[in-house]
Design a protein around this motif. Structure first.
Motif, PDB file in Angstrom:
ATOM      1  N   GLU A   1      20.554 -83.455  55.538  1.00 14.76           N
ATOM      2  CA  GLU A   1      19.371 -83.123  54.735  1.00 14.76           C
ATOM      3  C   GLU A   1      18.145 -82.788  55.579  1.00 14.76           C
ATOM      4  O   GLU A   1      17.099 -82.442  55.024  1.00 14.76           O
ATOM      5  CB  GLU A   1      19.064 -84.278  53.779  1.00 14.76           C
ATOM      6  CG  GLU A   1      20.119 -84.464  52.703  1.00 14.76           C
ATOM      7  CD  GLU A   1      19.727 -85.540  51.714  1.00 14.76           C
ATOM      8  OE1 GLU A   1      18.768 -85.320  50.944  1.00 14.76           O
ATOM      9  OE2 GLU A   1      20.363 -86.607  51.738  1.00 14.76           O
ATOM     10  N   ILE A   2      18.253 -82.906  56.891  1.00 11.84           N
ATOM     11  CA  ILE A   2      17.180 -82.453  57.775  1.00 11.84           C
ATOM     12  C   ILE A   2      17.484 -81.006  58.150  1.00 11.84           C
ATOM     13  O   ILE A   2      18.473 -80.725  58.826  1.00 11.84           O
ATOM     14  CB  ILE A   2      17.071 -83.331  59.033  1.00 11.84           C
ATOM     15  CG1 ILE A   2      16.738 -84.777  58.665  1.00 11.84           C
ATOM     16  CG2 ILE A   2      16.029 -82.760  59.998  1.00 11.84           C
ATOM     17  CD1 ILE A   2      15.379 -84.970  58.024  1.00 11.84           C
TER      18      ILE A   2
ATOM     19  N   THR B   1      13.382 -79.590  54.322  1.00 21.12           N
ATOM     20  CA  THR B   1      12.821 -80.781  54.954  1.00 21.12           C
ATOM     21  C   THR B   1      12.750 -80.561  56.460  1.00 21.12           C
ATOM     22  O   THR B   1      13.763 -80.281  57.107  1.00 21.12           O
ATOM     23  CB  THR B   1      13.679 -82.023  54.661  1.00 21.12           C
ATOM     24  OG1 THR B   1      13.713 -82.259  53.251  1.00 21.12           O
ATOM     25  CG2 THR B   1      13.091 -83.249  55.355  1.00 21.12           C
ATOM     26  N   THR B   2      11.549 -80.679  56.993  1.00 16.98           N
ATOM     27  CA  THR B   2      11.330 -80.528  58.428  1.00 16.98           C
ATOM     28  C   THR B   2      11.008 -81.878  59.037  1.00 16.98           C
ATOM     29  O   THR B   2      10.113 -82.588  58.564  1.00 16.98           O
ATOM     30  CB  THR B   2      10.160 -79.568  58.716  1.00 16.98           C
ATOM     31  OG1 THR B   2      10.450 -78.292  58.153  1.00 16.98           O
ATOM     32  CG2 THR B   2       9.947 -79.419  60.217  1.00 16.98           C
TER      33      THR B   2
ATOM     34  N   VAL C   1       7.666 -89.839  54.959  1.00 18.21           N
ATOM     35  CA  VAL C   1       7.991 -88.517  54.416  1.00 18.21           C
ATOM     36  C   VAL C   1       6.953 -88.155  53.363  1.00 18.21           C
ATOM     37  O   VAL C   1       6.582 -88.993  52.539  1.00 18.21           O
ATOM     38  CB  VAL C   1       9.399 -88.497  53.793  1.00 18.21           C
ATOM     39  CG1 VAL C   1       9.767 -87.079  53.361  1.00 18.21           C
ATOM     40  CG2 VAL C   1      10.436 -89.035  54.763  1.00 18.21           C
TER      41      VAL C   1
ATOM     42  N   ASP D   1       7.855 -78.245  50.055  1.00 17.35           N
ATOM     43  CA  ASP D   1       8.767 -78.735  51.086  1.00 17.35           C
ATOM     44  C   ASP D   1       8.363 -80.153  51.490  1.00 17.35           C
ATOM     45  O   ASP D   1       7.292 -80.647  51.120  1.00 17.35           O
ATOM     46  CB  ASP D   1       8.732 -77.821  52.314  1.00 17.35           C
ATOM     47  CG  ASP D   1       9.395 -76.478  52.058  1.00 17.35           C
ATOM     48  OD1 ASP D   1      10.207 -76.388  51.112  1.00 17.35           O
ATOM     49  OD2 ASP D   1       9.089 -75.520  52.786  1.00 17.35           O
ATOM     50  N   TYR D   2       9.226 -80.778  52.282  1.00 16.89           N
ATOM     51  CA  TYR D   2       8.939 -82.127  52.768  1.00 16.89           C
ATOM     52  C   TYR D   2       8.816 -82.127  54.285  1.00 16.89           C
ATOM     53  O   TYR D   2       9.510 -81.367  54.977  1.00 16.89           O
ATOM     54  CB  TYR D   2      10.056 -83.100  52.358  1.00 16.89           C
ATOM     55  CG  TYR D   2      10.130 -83.361  50.874  1.00 16.89           C
ATOM     56  CD1 TYR D   2       9.272 -84.286  50.280  1.00 16.89           C
ATOM     57  CD2 TYR D   2      11.033 -82.677  50.066  1.00 16.89           C
ATOM     58  CE1 TYR D   2       9.330 -84.529  48.914  1.00 16.89           C
ATOM     59  CE2 TYR D   2      11.099 -82.915  48.705  1.00 16.89           C
ATOM     60  CZ  TYR D   2      10.237 -83.846  48.130  1.00 16.89           C
ATOM     61  OH  TYR D   2      10.281 -84.070  46.788  1.00 16.89           O
TER      62      TYR D   2
ATOM     63  N   PHE E   1       9.061 -84.873  57.433  1.00 19.75           N
ATOM     64  CA  PHE E   1       9.609 -86.182  57.783  1.00 19.75           C
ATOM     65  C   PHE E   1       9.016 -86.538  59.150  1.00 19.75           C
ATOM     66  O   PHE E   1       9.400 -85.959  60.165  1.00 19.75           O
ATOM     67  CB  PHE E   1      11.138 -86.073  57.841  1.00 19.75           C
ATOM     68  CG  PHE E   1      11.884 -87.342  58.119  1.00 19.75           C
ATOM     69  CD1 PHE E   1      12.587 -87.985  57.111  1.00 19.75           C
ATOM     70  CD2 PHE E   1      11.917 -87.887  59.394  1.00 19.75           C
ATOM     71  CE1 PHE E   1      13.308 -89.145  57.378  1.00 19.75           C
ATOM     72  CE2 PHE E   1      12.634 -89.035  59.662  1.00 19.75           C
ATOM     73  CZ  PHE E   1      13.331 -89.675  58.645  1.00 19.75           C
TER      74      PHE E   1
ATOM     75  N   LEU F   1      14.556 -90.025  52.243  1.00 26.01           N
ATOM     76  CA  LEU F   1      14.660 -88.752  51.538  1.00 26.01           C
ATOM     77  C   LEU F   1      15.028 -88.950  50.064  1.00 26.01           C
ATOM     78  O   LEU F   1      14.604 -88.174  49.204  1.00 26.01           O
ATOM     79  CB  LEU F   1      15.690 -87.854  52.225  1.00 26.01           C
ATOM     80  CG  LEU F   1      15.305 -87.405  53.650  1.00 26.01           C
ATOM     81  CD1 LEU F   1      16.423 -86.565  54.260  1.00 26.01           C
ATOM     82  CD2 LEU F   1      13.993 -86.631  53.643  1.00 26.01           C
TER      83      LEU F   1
ATOM     84  N   ARG G   1       5.298 -84.759  50.745  1.00 26.71           N
ATOM     85  CA  ARG G   1       5.276 -83.370  50.279  1.00 26.71           C
ATOM     86  C   ARG G   1       4.296 -82.612  51.151  1.00 26.71           C
ATOM     87  O   ARG G   1       3.156 -83.040  51.356  1.00 26.71           O
ATOM     88  CB  ARG G   1       4.873 -83.299  48.821  1.00 26.71           C
ATOM     89  CG  ARG G   1       5.959 -83.755  47.852  1.00 26.71           C
ATOM     90  CD  ARG G   1       5.464 -83.671  46.416  1.00 26.71           C
ATOM     91  NE  ARG G   1       5.057 -82.314  46.078  1.00 26.71           N
ATOM     92  CZ  ARG G   1       3.988 -82.026  45.321  1.00 26.71           C
ATOM     93  NH1 ARG G   1       3.220 -82.993  44.854  1.00 26.71           N
ATOM     94  NH2 ARG G   1       3.707 -80.772  45.047  1.00 26.71           N
TER      95      ARG G   1
END
Length: 234
Positions: free
Chosen positions: A44-45, A2-3, A168, A102-103, A105, A123, A170
């Motif tokens: 989680e970031i 997650t970016t 957020v 990936d995600y 944010f 998230l 995909r």
């Protein structure tokens, strides 16, 4: 992975002055730093990408170093002609090292009161969907006016919601949704979720946070200063 993609390329012209709103200091810290601190602290970031004009990058790098957040910093992206093109530039840079599953944010540098709880809620909610959007229910009666002078119709506020950041998505589907709008349609996009909705992606809504307001005017900045004053007194 997650970016977090922080949008910090705006000029803040509505507030006046030479310093964009996201770089004005409150309690000795630039507004931008407040959301960086929250994102860097969340487990989680995985990394942080920042859209910023080149003339501010040395200062931002120094602030990252002072906060001890260099490890999560992935790089800078160039601002675009509008907010959505800035996002597209960031997505393009993130995809170089990421995968379609990936995600990303997306958050505004001018929303300093991002909480760890809101990050977690976004998230958690995005799992199994293409994207998530925090929203606020409309409290006031909403009217439509086609000429700006007279009321054309009354809208059902029970079906209307105000979208907030963070959002957020995909990475792969959202990048493709933005790419389809190039070169001209993307210039008319006002909200980050619009390209996703236009592409028919699966976007879920979650309750927003009224405290997570965007600093747009001097009154907003003064409100943020009062909030931070109250935090110091507690």
């Amino acid at each position: 992975m997650t970016t977090a993609l922080i949008l910090s390329g705006g000029t803040g012209v509505r507030m006046g002055g030479d310093i964009p709103k996201q770089y004005r200091k409150v309690k000795g810290r630039p507004v931008l730093v407040y959301c960086i601190r929250s994102l860097a602290a969340h487990q989680e970031i995985d990394e942080i990408q920042i859209v910023a004009a080149r003339e501010w990058r040395d200062e931002i790098t120094a602030w990252l170093r002072e906060g001890g957040w260099e490890e999560k910093f992935a790089g800078f992206s160039d601002p675009g002609a509008n907010r959505q093109l800035s996002i597209y530039n960031g997505l393009t840079d993130i995809r170089i090292r990421g995968t379609d599953d990936d995600y990303v944010f997306i958050h505004d540098a001018a929303r300093p009161l991002l909480t760890l709880q809101m990050i977690s809620s976004c998230l958690e909610a995005v799992r199994g969907h293409d994207g998530v959007l925090p929203v606020l229910r409309m409290k006031d009666t909403i009217y439509e006016s086609r000429d700006g002078r007279t009321i054309s119709s009354l809208l059902d506020r029970g079906c209307l919601f105000a979208g907030q950041a963070p959002e957020v998505f995909r990475l792969g589907p959202y990048y493709e949704a933005n790419q389809r709008l190039l070169p001209d349609e993307i210039l008319h996009v006002n909200g980050s979720t619009e390209p996703a909705v236009m592409a028919g992606l699966d976007i879920v809504m979650i309750p927003g946070d009224e405290g997570n307001f965007k600093i747009t005017t001097m009154a907003d900045l003064e409100r943020f200063e009062r909030i931070m004053d109250n935090h110091e007194k507690q």
